[in-house]
Design a protein around this motif. Sequence first.
Motif, PDB file in Angstrom:
ATOM      1  N   ASN A 416       6.113  10.624  -7.769  1.00  0.00           N
ATOM      2  CA  ASN A 416       6.070   9.264  -7.241  1.00  0.00           C
ATOM      3  C   ASN A 416       5.500   9.291  -5.830  1.00  0.00           C
ATOM      4  O   ASN A 416       5.912  10.095  -4.995  1.00  0.00           O
ATOM      5  CB  ASN A 416       7.464   8.641  -7.213  1.00  0.00           C
ATOM      6  N   THR A 417       4.525   8.430  -5.584  1.00  0.00           N
ATOM      7  CA  THR A 417       4.000   8.253  -4.229  1.00  0.00           C
ATOM      8  C   THR A 417       4.246   6.816  -3.808  1.00  0.00           C
ATOM      9  O   THR A 417       4.149   5.889  -4.619  1.00  0.00           O
ATOM     10  CB  THR A 417       2.493   8.558  -4.146  1.00  0.00           C
ATOM     11  N   ASN A 418       4.550   6.631  -2.526  1.00  0.00           N
ATOM     12  CA  ASN A 418       4.880   5.302  -2.022  1.00  0.00           C
ATOM     13  C   ASN A 418       4.314   5.148  -0.612  1.00  0.00           C
ATOM     14  O   ASN A 418       4.463   6.037   0.224  1.00  0.00           O
ATOM     15  CB  ASN A 418       6.397   5.116  -2.008  1.00  0.00           C
ATOM     16  N   THR A 420       4.541   2.296   2.433  1.00  0.00           N
ATOM     17  CA  THR A 420       5.178   1.068   2.905  1.00  0.00           C
ATOM     18  C   THR A 420       4.636   0.740   4.287  1.00  0.00           C
ATOM     19  O   THR A 420       4.792   1.528   5.233  1.00  0.00           O
ATOM     20  CB  THR A 420       6.707   1.232   2.974  1.00  0.00           C
ATOM     21  N   ASP A 427       1.725  -2.998   0.314  1.00  0.00           N
ATOM     22  CA  ASP A 427       2.464  -1.788  -0.021  1.00  0.00           C
ATOM     23  C   ASP A 427       1.973  -1.286  -1.378  1.00  0.00           C
ATOM     24  O   ASP A 427       1.381  -2.047  -2.157  1.00  0.00           O
ATOM     25  CB  ASP A 427       3.968  -2.058  -0.084  1.00  0.00           C
ATOM     26  N   ASN A 429       2.774   1.694  -4.758  1.00  0.00           N
ATOM     27  CA  ASN A 429       3.633   2.675  -5.410  1.00  0.00           C
ATOM     28  C   ASN A 429       2.936   3.175  -6.665  1.00  0.00           C
ATOM     29  O   ASN A 429       2.412   2.374  -7.447  1.00  0.00           O
ATOM     30  CB  ASN A 429       4.983   2.050  -5.762  1.00  0.00           C
ATOM     31  N   SER A 431       3.582   6.065  -9.903  1.00  0.00           N
ATOM     32  CA  SER A 431       4.468   7.016 -10.569  1.00  0.00           C
ATOM     33  C   SER A 431       3.723   7.686 -11.711  1.00  0.00           C
ATOM     34  O   SER A 431       2.816   7.083 -12.313  1.00  0.00           O
ATOM     35  CB  SER A 431       5.720   6.318 -11.112  1.00  0.00           C
ATOM     36  N   SER A 453       0.565   2.422 -11.634  1.00  0.00           N
ATOM     37  CA  SER A 453       0.407   2.020 -10.231  1.00  0.00           C
ATOM     38  C   SER A 453       0.814   0.560 -10.046  1.00  0.00           C
ATOM     39  O   SER A 453       0.635  -0.279 -10.938  1.00  0.00           O
ATOM     40  CB  SER A 453      -1.045   2.212  -9.772  1.00  0.00           C
TER      41      SER A 453
END
Length: 801
Positions: A416-418, A420, A427, A429, A431, A453
């Motif tokens: 997972n990349t996020n 913020t 934002d 995200n 996975s 995404s």
Amino acid sequence: MGKPLLLILFFFSIIFTFDAYGQRKNLQTKSISESITIDGKLNESIWNSATVATDFLMLEPDNGRPISSEKKTDVRILYNNDAIYVAALLYDDDPKKILKEMTQRDNFGTADHFGIFINGFNDGQQDFRFFVSASGVQMDCLATEGNEDYSWDAIWDSEVSITEFGWVVEMKIPYAALRFSNAEKQTWGVNFYREIKRDRQKYTWNLIDMKIGATLPQTGQLEGIENIKPPTRLFFIPYSSFYVENSEEGTDNKFKAGMDIKYGINDSFTLDAILVPDFGQTKYDNVVLNLGPFEQQFNENRPFFTEGTDLFNKGELLYSRRIGGSPSVYLSSTDENIIASNPSSVNLINAVKVSGRTSKGLGIGVLNAVTEKTYGNFRNTQTNETTKVVVEPLTNYNILVLDQRFNQNSSVALVNTNVTRNGEFRDANVSAIVYDLNTKNNKFNLTGDFKYSYINEYGDNDNQEGINTAIQIGKKGGKWRYNAGGSYVSKKYDANDLGITFINNFHGVYTNIGYRILNPNSIFNTFKINTNYYAEFQNTTGRLQKGEINIDFNSTSRKNDYYALAVYINPLETYDFYESRVDGRYVNIPKNIYSSIYFSSNYNRKFALDITPYCTITSEKNRASYGLKIAPRYRFSNRLLMNYMIEIYNQNSDRGWVAFDNDDIIFAERDRRTLTNELGLKYAMNPKMTLNLAARHYWSYAENNQYLTLQNDGTLASNSTFTVNKNSNFSTWNFDLSYSWWFAPGSQISVLYRNNATDFRTEIDRRLGNNFKNLFDNNLNNIFSISIRYFIDYNSIKNKF
């Protein structure tokens, strides 16, 4: 993930459990109380009591052939409460012919090498590899299957000596440089490596069978280790740097100070943190004239983002240059009285990563970085008033990886990349589930992924979601290897906030078949030939985006010269949906053939040469490209090496986007010329002190012969009304002169003089002298910097107090 995919994963996890590895050798070691001096002489009598590992077998090119008696190799291991000690006797029938080029750390160069591979958990998951050359240069890396991370540097001792029978290696590897359990009695995975450079032959103690794709589980075993405890792994690396920068705008002085921290949370997991980072001495980027629809992708040169990042690269969701890269907003103005200024990058405040793998094979990685709030400016040239505008808010980048390995060479990972961003910014995200399933003999495998995404645009009710999935099955062991697979990417898939995605909205299928020899024959040391067939379709229209038939051949002759040939055939007209810069519009791409030939002479010779001619021919009259790359190198001595490269690339009647004119999409038929020159010099004063020079001049221009209007059917029609000059003439210069001295274990002084310049204009001048004049006149930026990093081991501080 649907039931069919779960059933496939379960099926392969069951059938891929049989064991086909060969017999593992065993080496007995013993504990000592005597002291050993690391001097490469083996004067201590305790070495005579150690068990000997011998009878090496060839890794390459004649896999499995026993080493000759003239090249006999004997290795011994002893240990105490602090470290393991390694002694190697490397016999040679002519010691005067031992190659021993002196290089920078982690650069193998043209030299003989000895290495040890250690797996403290004996689980076939990760090796700690330590090498030393015949000139005394150290190399070390973290190795996982298919990846060796040489940006990882451990603190260990080694010395070598050339003797009348060959050469001798002596090593001391502290436990702080390794990972192992708290068990009272331990068995480690171990292998030894020897490379005889003049013969281009590599040997290992325990056979690594090249018919088996997985190498890490093919180790011997080190037995007899008892009653040792992993030390506290806490290291502080404070640094200070001083910069003097001079340009046409004046002179600026800058002082920086900060610290890297490395902490072993337990036997398996390590925390790395950088506080007030400084990347001012990292290698420059090879910037090019980019007229295409996609950004240029750059290599990551910052050590924190290259060291120990194998886990974080699962699923290919991380493009770490996003962290501290270009701002989200680019300021521009249509008012001629308003000048916009944009920062080129965003400052990194701090970054932390935690990574490791449990005894059950679960890899866990967490990387977090924070970048600062950044402003651009609008300046009114009449009033001289400046307005600050936020172009990048305070931003948090995070990536989490859970990677479960099993059967020593298979894995299933969750990634997972996020991103913020503070305030009214988007934002993101992404996975993914990533799987790599292999039979124990590593001949057959099933790989694939499913990525999702999500983009949260501030104030946008139509938030974006997308998927990206791929699957491949194939045979990758033996002489004949083949695979087939497919992929699907939806229109809304976007991983560009922390990753890099060039295209979406397509599906593709491919198959590949290849043949190779596993042992030398009378003509070749190595030989491979592969054919690949690939078709890619745009999802919305079903039109063909790519349709390639590729043939690749490469080989090494008995004299260890390398030859390669590539032919890429596109027999059908295809459609490019990205060059137009408008959603749904496309341009027709003609049938074409690309071919290249590559020759690289044996680097063992003082003079060696790489040469690559290449060309592309299309079905359109006069539309073709051709290039030539020549790279000679000369080794004046074991200390001094020179590399040079020149590349000339010409594109005739190239066609590409240049502008929008109301509702029209304007293309140009243009001639492009590119000239690149690179020079590198290395002088090694000793194995810990080097002087390096790197210089690059790049010049590329595109001269538009006529303007064209893109039609709805993808064709281009002549345009006589658009008259804006959209020529491009771009050049860059980079020059680095650096001195590096590892004055203490893990501690380094670096001195760098750098100058660089960039010039862009729309006037085309084909004279090289004028290009240099335009590039250097009032445009040269000079930087002088000194950086000192000092390695502090908590254990040494603890012992003093």
